[in-house]
Design an enzyme around this catalytic site. Structure first.
Site, PDB file in Angstrom:
ATOM      1  CE1 TYR A 162      -2.763  -3.313   0.965  1.00 23.34           C
ATOM      2  CE2 TYR A 162      -4.308  -1.589   0.384  1.00 23.34           C
ATOM      3  CZ  TYR A 162      -4.020  -2.923   0.565  1.00 23.34           C
ATOM      4  OH  TYR A 162      -4.977  -3.869   0.350  1.00 23.34           O
ATOM      5  CE  LYS A 239       1.890 -18.041   0.722  1.00 22.50           C
ATOM      6  NZ  LYS A 239       1.211 -19.331   0.914  1.00 22.50           N
ATOM      7  CG  ASP A 340      -1.600 -20.362   2.351  1.00 21.85           C
ATOM      8  OD1 ASP A 340      -1.076 -20.170   3.466  1.00 21.85           O
ATOM      9  OD2 ASP A 340      -1.026 -20.940   1.419  1.00 21.85           O
ATOM     10  CG  ASP A 364      -7.841  -4.864   1.573  1.00 22.80           C
ATOM     11  OD1 ASP A 364      -9.052  -4.868   1.870  1.00 22.80           O
ATOM     12  OD2 ASP A 364      -7.392  -4.236   0.601  1.00 22.80           O
TER      13      ASP A 364
HETATM   14  O1  LIG Z   1      -9.059   2.381  -0.802  1.00 22.99           O
HETATM   15  C1  LIG Z   1      -9.702   1.564  -1.446  1.00 22.99           C
HETATM   16  O2  LIG Z   1     -10.287   1.870  -2.474  1.00 22.99           O
HETATM   17  C2  LIG Z   1      -9.814   0.151  -0.982  1.00 22.99           C
HETATM   18  C3  LIG Z   1      -9.501   0.019   0.462  1.00 22.99           C
HETATM   19  C4  LIG Z   1      -9.912  -1.269   1.022  1.00 22.99           C
HETATM   20  O3  LIG Z   1     -10.246  -2.220   0.361  1.00 22.99           O
HETATM   21  C5  LIG Z   1      -9.944  -1.390   2.472  1.00 22.99           C
HETATM   22  O4  LIG Z   1      -9.578  -0.459   3.163  1.00 22.99           O
HETATM   23  O5  LIG Z   1     -10.315  -2.459   2.971  1.00 22.99           O
HETATM   24 MG   LIG Z   2     -10.795  -3.924   1.562  1.00 27.95          MG
END
Ligand SMILES: O=C(O)CCC(=O)C(=O)O
Ligand SMILES: [Mg+2]
Ligand SMILES: NC(=O)C1=CN([C@@H]2O[C@H](COP(=O)(O)OP(=O)(O)OC[C@H]3O[C@@H](n4cnc5c(N)ncnc54)[C@H](OP(=O)(O)O)[C@@H]3O)[C@@H](O)[C@H]2O)C=CC1
Length: 474
Positions: A162, A239, A340, A364
């Site tokens: 990210y 992972k 996983d 996420d």
């Molecule tokens: O920022 C986004 O568009 C996706 C963020 C995302 O999926 C989340 O924060 O869980």
């Molecule tokens: Mg998300």
């Protein structure tokens, strides 16, 4: 005094201040909110109404949130001009007032702007994303026992992929970087042997730092310390078998933190096996203990056997006195699972898990997957927490196909509001909302997403009707 280009903060109300990472909250805090794109138009008004009514019911005229509307996403472009997705005013307002709540914001796939949601987390160093997934009685679920899942995903929120450092396959700088890696860097790293990055690859960087990992895992362990029984448990999800020096290091740094900074309050899974073996048989030899903790022991090389025996000996020498005789059972258990595997474990053995400390991408994925077990994204709240600010938001996105139809489930943002009220210490108002929401679901007064899964299917409430149903059940 901050000068805003287009905003007028409320004229009544006070700022929340921070001391040692904790908010100091007046009776009438000013709290900025971002409505959000897509279904934000439906969800936010419903949420605001529920929060305000709960505060009024809990505290009468003694407490009140002074809401401060700020802008991001499409709404910001309408007010500030083309491409002004995250105006300076918005950043300044969150910096000034510290605690904010937001609806979802759109991120285009492939090209276009980078995520505004991620940008806010990074800008305010909101390094832990906290996403509880628990079951509310009566919620339809594809699982037989969704009530067994009660986990909190602790997702590292500022690093990992990210960070947003990547190059498209045809970017001249990316091409040069690949050449440099192939010709100079990889050959100079013997462990990489003769690996080669294919020409025409897109390329991205995945940084995971020790400080970034440990400050996040610290927060997860501190949270576990406030829980009881077998919920005093933090699982480091990674992972690390494949990404050894990012995901694998996350695990190692987690154990290092647990066994140094939290030595008197934590036990690792392997330590717990060693002590438990000894408790069951106080005369157990070091080698027999090693055989029990490593079932494949007999087939190992002598060198590997020595390492395990040494581990057993060290645990007994170092912590038997402080942690032995069952004392470890009251401590926070720290273990780790490969990512996983945890996806299947939360489905097959959900009751065994509590806090899942993850890196950014794994968190996420896992937070959406865990939400699905307990009712879906409409029931999945979240908080982005740092040392000087916090922004509350749901796990889901803008769900564009439902936007403006007054049909989406506002539960996730309402529950994010509950997390915000708990964060500022307004527990009574938070409890009223939890009660109202639980009872609405129990009474089958739900939006389309839950109504369609109920047996028999129920006729759904609209988004705004659901908010009213929650309020009626305070
Ligand atoms: O920022 C986004 O568009 C996706 C963020 C995302 O999926 C989340 O924060 O869980
Ligand atoms: Mg998300
Ligand atoms: N923090 C944020 O602001 C986030 C933003 N995003 C962004 O949102 C946009 C859309 O992403 P997308 O992949 O469609 O994912 P979404 O999470 O927005 O929606 C996917 C599906 O999940 C279900 N869903 C989502 N929210 C709710 C809710 N409140 N109540 C009931 N069901 C819900 C709906 O399923 P169904 O139609 O089957 O009922 C919906 O179609 C993208 O631009 C993405 O980048 C994504 C995640 C987080």
């Amino acid at each position: 005094m901050v000068h805003y280009e287009k905003l007028s903060p409320p004229t009544t109300g006070e700022k929340i201040k921070f001391n040692n990472g904790l908010p100091i909250v007046p009776a009438n805090p000013i709290i900025p909110y971002i409505r959000g794109d897509g279904t934000g138009v439906d969800i936010w008004p419903a949420t605001q109404k529920v929060i305000d009514q709960a505060i009024e019911k809990a505290y009468g005229i003694d407490r009140k949130i002074e809401w401060f509307k700020i802008y991001a996403g499409d709404e910001a472009c309408d007010l500030y001009g083309t491409y002004q997705y995250l105006p300076k005013d918005t950043i300044e307002a969150i910096r000034e007032y510290g605690v904010a709540i937001k609806g979802p914001l759109t991120t285009p796939i492939g090209g276009g702007i980078r995520s505004l949601n991620v940008a806010l987390r990074q800008k305010f160093d909101l390094y832990s994303c906290v996403r509880p997934c628990r079951y509310y009685q009566g919620t339809p679920s594809p699982h037989k026992h969704p009530e067994n899942l009660d986990v909190i995903v602790y997702r590292e929120n500022t690093e990992d992929i990210y960070i947003g450092i990547e190059w498209e396959s045809n970017d001249p700088i990316g091409i040069k970087l690949i050449e440099h890696l192939n010709n100079d860097v990889i050959p100079a790293s013997p462990s990489l042997k003769n690996r080669i990055i294919p020409q025409g690859s897109g390329i991205g960087i995945k940084p995971v730092s020790k400080d970034g990992s440990q400050r996040h895992i610290r927060r997860a362990i501190q949270h576990a310390l406030k829980l009881n029984g077998n919920k005093r448990h933090v699982t480091l999800v990674h992972k690390g078998n494949i990404m050894k020096f990012t995901e694998g290091s996350f695990r190692d740094w987690g154990y290092e933190l647990a066994t140094n900074e939290f030595r008197n309050e934590c036990i690792t899974e392997r330590e717990s096996w060693i002590l438990s073996n000894l408790e069951q048989n106080p005369r157990l030899s070091i080698e027999n203990n090693a055989k029990l903790i490593d079932p494949g022991y007999e087939s190992l090389t002598k060198e590997k056997k020595d390492i395990i025996c040494n581990e057993v000996q060290l645990v007994i020498n170092n912590i038997h006195k402080t942690h032995g005789n069952n004392k470890w059972k009251k401590m926070v258990l720290v273990d780790d699972r490969i990512a996983d595997s945890i996806f299947q474990q939360i489905q097959t053995r959900p009751q065994e898990y509590s806090i899942l400390a993850t890196l950014n991408l794994n968190g996420d994925y896992i937070s959406d997957a865990a939400a699905a077990i307990v009712g879906g994204l409409g029931m999945a709240p979240g908080a982005n927490i740092g040392d000087r600010a916090a922004i509350f938001e749901a796990t889901h996105g803008t769900a564009p196909k439902h936007a403006g139809l007054d049909r989406i489930n506002p539960g996730s943002v309402i529950l994010s509001g509950v997390m915000m009220l708990e964060y500022i210490g307004w527990q009574e108002a938070a409890d009223l909302i939890t009660k109202g929401l639980s009872q609405s679901i129990y009474d089958k007064q739900v939006t389309y997403d839950l109504a369609r899964l109920m047996e028999p299917p129920q006729s759904p409430l609209s988004c705004s009707e659901f908010a009213n149903a929650v309020i009626e059940r305070f």
